[in-house]
Design a protein around this motif. Structure first.
Motif, mmCIF file in Angstrom:
data_model
loop_
_atom_site.group_PDB
_atom_site.id
_atom_site.type_symbol
_atom_site.label_atom_id
_atom_site.label_comp_id
_atom_site.label_asym_id
_atom_site.label_seq_id
_atom_site.Cartn_x
_atom_site.Cartn_y
_atom_site.Cartn_z
ATOM 1 N N ASP A 155 0.637 -1.307 -0.084
ATOM 2 C CA ASP A 155 0.006 0.148 -0.075
ATOM 3 C C ASP A 155 1.033 1.184 0.041
ATOM 4 N N MET A 156 1.851 1.272 -0.854
ATOM 5 C CA MET A 156 2.911 2.176 -0.989
ATOM 6 C C MET A 156 2.598 3.553 -1.936
ATOM 7 N N SER A 157 2.492 4.730 -1.571
ATOM 8 C CA SER A 157 1.937 5.698 -2.625
ATOM 9 C C SER A 157 3.178 5.895 -3.551
ATOM 10 N N LEU A 158 2.549 6.535 -4.729
ATOM 11 C CA LEU A 158 3.457 6.873 -5.715
ATOM 12 C C LEU A 158 4.674 7.842 -5.382
ATOM 13 N N SER A 159 4.104 8.748 -4.589
ATOM 14 C CA SER A 159 5.278 9.788 -3.985
ATOM 15 C C SER A 159 6.478 8.743 -3.133
ATOM 16 N N ASP A 160 6.118 7.741 -2.386
ATOM 17 C CA ASP A 160 7.160 6.955 -1.764
ATOM 18 C C ASP A 160 7.863 6.158 -2.757
ATOM 19 N N VAL A 161 7.187 5.541 -3.578
ATOM 20 C CA VAL A 161 7.829 4.731 -4.704
ATOM 21 C C VAL A 161 8.840 5.665 -5.407
ATOM 22 N N CYS A 162 8.549 6.788 -5.854
ATOM 23 C CA CYS A 162 9.422 7.709 -6.530
ATOM 24 C C CYS A 162 10.763 8.106 -5.707
ATOM 25 N N LYS A 163 10.471 8.020 -4.436
ATOM 26 C CA LYS A 163 11.495 8.704 -3.464
ATOM 27 C C LYS A 163 12.732 7.407 -3.621
ATOM 28 N N VAL A 223 6.162 14.656 -9.697
ATOM 29 C CA VAL A 223 4.953 13.769 -9.937
ATOM 30 C C VAL A 223 3.827 14.817 -9.812
ATOM 31 N N GLN A 224 2.615 14.556 -10.930
ATOM 32 C CA GLN A 224 1.580 15.484 -11.053
ATOM 33 C C GLN A 224 1.060 15.382 -9.416
ATOM 34 N N LYS A 225 0.633 16.812 -9.078
ATOM 35 C CA LYS A 225 0.134 16.958 -7.515
ATOM 36 C C LYS A 225 -0.768 15.924 -6.819
ATOM 37 N N GLU A 226 -1.977 15.868 -7.780
ATOM 38 C CA GLU A 226 -2.994 14.949 -7.287
ATOM 39 C C GLU A 226 -2.778 13.473 -7.475
ATOM 40 N N LEU A 227 -1.468 13.111 -8.122
ATOM 41 C CA LEU A 227 -1.253 11.600 -8.187
ATOM 42 C C LEU A 227 -0.504 11.077 -7.073
ATOM 43 N N GLY A 228 0.514 11.761 -6.341
ATOM 44 C CA GLY A 228 1.200 11.606 -5.524
ATOM 45 C C GLY A 228 1.036 10.470 -4.297
ATOM 46 N N GLU A 229 -0.225 11.171 -3.602
ATOM 47 C CA GLU A 229 -0.841 10.436 -2.569
ATOM 48 C C GLU A 229 -1.767 9.513 -2.868
ATOM 49 N N ASN A 230 -2.607 9.634 -4.161
ATOM 50 C CA ASN A 230 -3.842 9.019 -4.538
ATOM 51 C C ASN A 230 -3.623 7.636 -4.974
ATOM 52 N N LEU A 231 -2.463 7.652 -5.692
ATOM 53 C CA LEU A 231 -2.224 6.289 -6.208
ATOM 54 C C LEU A 231 -1.446 5.480 -5.530
ATOM 55 N N ARG A 232 -1.499 4.101 -5.180
ATOM 56 C CA ARG A 232 -0.906 3.471 -4.108
ATOM 57 C C ARG A 232 -0.876 2.142 -4.999
ATOM 58 N N TYR A 261 4.876 8.758 -18.593
ATOM 59 C CA TYR A 261 6.309 9.563 -17.857
ATOM 60 C C TYR A 261 6.816 10.141 -19.135
ATOM 61 N N HIS A 262 7.604 11.164 -18.988
ATOM 62 C CA HIS A 262 8.365 11.611 -19.725
ATOM 63 C C HIS A 262 9.896 11.858 -19.322
ATOM 64 N N ILE A 263 10.976 11.422 -19.845
ATOM 65 C CA ILE A 263 12.208 11.807 -19.504
ATOM 66 C C ILE A 263 13.107 12.751 -20.122
ATOM 67 N N LYS A 264 13.989 13.432 -19.454
ATOM 68 C CA LYS A 264 14.772 14.654 -19.971
ATOM 69 C C LYS A 264 15.924 14.531 -19.191
ATOM 70 N N GLY A 265 16.741 13.936 -19.800
ATOM 71 C CA GLY A 265 18.459 13.497 -18.922
ATOM 72 C C GLY A 265 18.103 12.863 -17.543
ATOM 73 N N ILE A 319 12.679 13.298 -14.531
ATOM 74 C CA ILE A 319 11.514 12.547 -15.072
ATOM 75 C C ILE A 319 10.336 13.134 -14.547
ATOM 76 N N TYR A 320 9.184 13.243 -15.514
ATOM 77 C CA TYR A 320 8.011 13.890 -15.285
ATOM 78 C C TYR A 320 6.798 12.985 -15.441
ATOM 79 N N ILE A 321 6.068 12.626 -14.388
ATOM 80 C CA ILE A 321 5.236 11.548 -14.056
ATOM 81 C C ILE A 321 3.772 12.546 -14.082
#
Length: 326
Positions: free
Chosen positions: A260-268, A280-289, A314-318, A321-323
């Motif tokens: 039950d890990m949030s997307l924000s914690d996964v990205c960390k 991470v797009q603001k509303e996604l960080g804690e809502n996606l688990r 997602y988009h990668i630039k160097g 990374i933007y989700i």
């Protein structure tokens, strides 16, 4: 090198004469060359003056001196034999200066803790370090550790932040790990995982075998093998926690277990593992688990897996990374 050896002979000769005025023209010329030589000479003289007591046969106990530094030298018996063969000739005096320099560096003469080893791992890297007492610590990305031995307290002291798996060698001398918020972990010999990144809300200890104590502002929590404990920096609470023990140190096998890990914690975690910056797009960080396990491969493989599990892109630039949502 030859010139340095010659000037060392002149310096030792001056010390042996035990006179205040410098009359040696070679030594005078060397001191006049630059300010660095003068500063170095003053340092030598201070050490020489402070070491007079230790240069007496009755006072300089080589056995005790070695006991003070026993953690950092593997050739113990060989070193002791050399000490026994020292004579009080110029070469013997030079050797004594070397020992005094070593003891001063280690803090034996002034009673300060001896900083013996330090290591840091950057994001994207992992490493393993064997401490002077034989303990082995495997460091996850973005971790650093400093080990010191306090000869007065007879305590092995460690400052630590990040994540590491500790295999502590057994000893009568406690092994104390100092963490943020005045939290300490005390062990005598055991194996455990310690999650203690400076920027995270929690510190987590996961005990594989042995026994450890968590100490915080007068409160002590003793842990037994198989238990996990969490300290919350915001609430200032320290308590045992539930969880699957092996998941806590899954990183040793390049695995990230998500419960039950949030997307924000996964990205960390991903930022540390791959040395990247993820926005991470603001509303996604804690809502996606997420639930499941990520096996460390390339960052693209991981992001592809996450995008299949949820509606993200997602988009990668160097290294950035933007989700976003799809």
């Amino acid at each position: 090198m030859r010139e340095q050896k010659d000037i060392n002979d002149h310096i030792i000769g001056y010390f042996l004469q035990e006179q205040e005025e410098i009359t040696d023209p070679v030594l005078i010329g060397w001191l006049d060359e630059n300010e660095s030589n003068s500063i170095l000479f003053k340092q030598y003289k201070r050490i020489w003056d402070e070491s007079k007591y230790y240069m007496e046969k009755e006072a300089f106990d080589t056995g005790k001196a070695w006991d003070k530094i026993h953690h950092i030298h593997q050739e113990k018996e060989k070193f002791r034999r050399r000490l026994k063969n020292f004579s009080y000739t110029i070469s013997g005096v030079a050797a004594t200066i070397f020992i005094i320099l070593m003891l001063s560096f280690l803090g034996v003469l002034n009673g300060k803790p001896e900083t013996l080893v330090s290591m840091a791992t950057d994001y994207g890297n992992r490493s393993e370090i064997t401490l002077p007492d034989g303990s082995v610590v495997r460091l996850n990305s973005g971790s650093d550790i400093t080990y010191a031995y306090n000869p007065r307290k007879k305590v092995r002291e460690v400052s630590f932040q990040g994540e590491g798996f500790f295999d502590i060698s057994k000893s009568k001398e406690p092994f104390v790990i100092k963490l943020e918020n005045d939290l300490e972990v005390t062990v005598l010999g055991t194996s455990f995982n310690l999650y203690a990144y400076a920027g995270d809300q929690i510190i987590q200890a996961s005990l594989v075998e042995g026994c450890i104590e968590l100490n915080h502002t007068g409160r002590t929590l003793q842990m037994n093998a198989g238990e996990m404990a969490v300290y919350d920096k915001e609430t200032n609470q320290l308590k045992l926690s539930e969880g699957i023990l092996s998941h806590a140190y899954g990183w040793l096998e390049n695995k990230l277990y998500m419960n039950d890990m949030s997307l924000s914690d996964v990205c960390k975690h991903l930022e540390r593992w791959y040395n990247v910056d993820i926005s991470v797009q603001k509303e996604l960080g804690e809502n996606l688990r997420y639930n499941g396990v990520i096996k460390e491969e390339s960052i693209v493989d991981v992001l592809d897996a996450l995008s299949r599990l949820s509606h993200i892109d997602y988009h990668i630039k160097g290294k950035h990374i933007y989700i976003t949502s799809k």
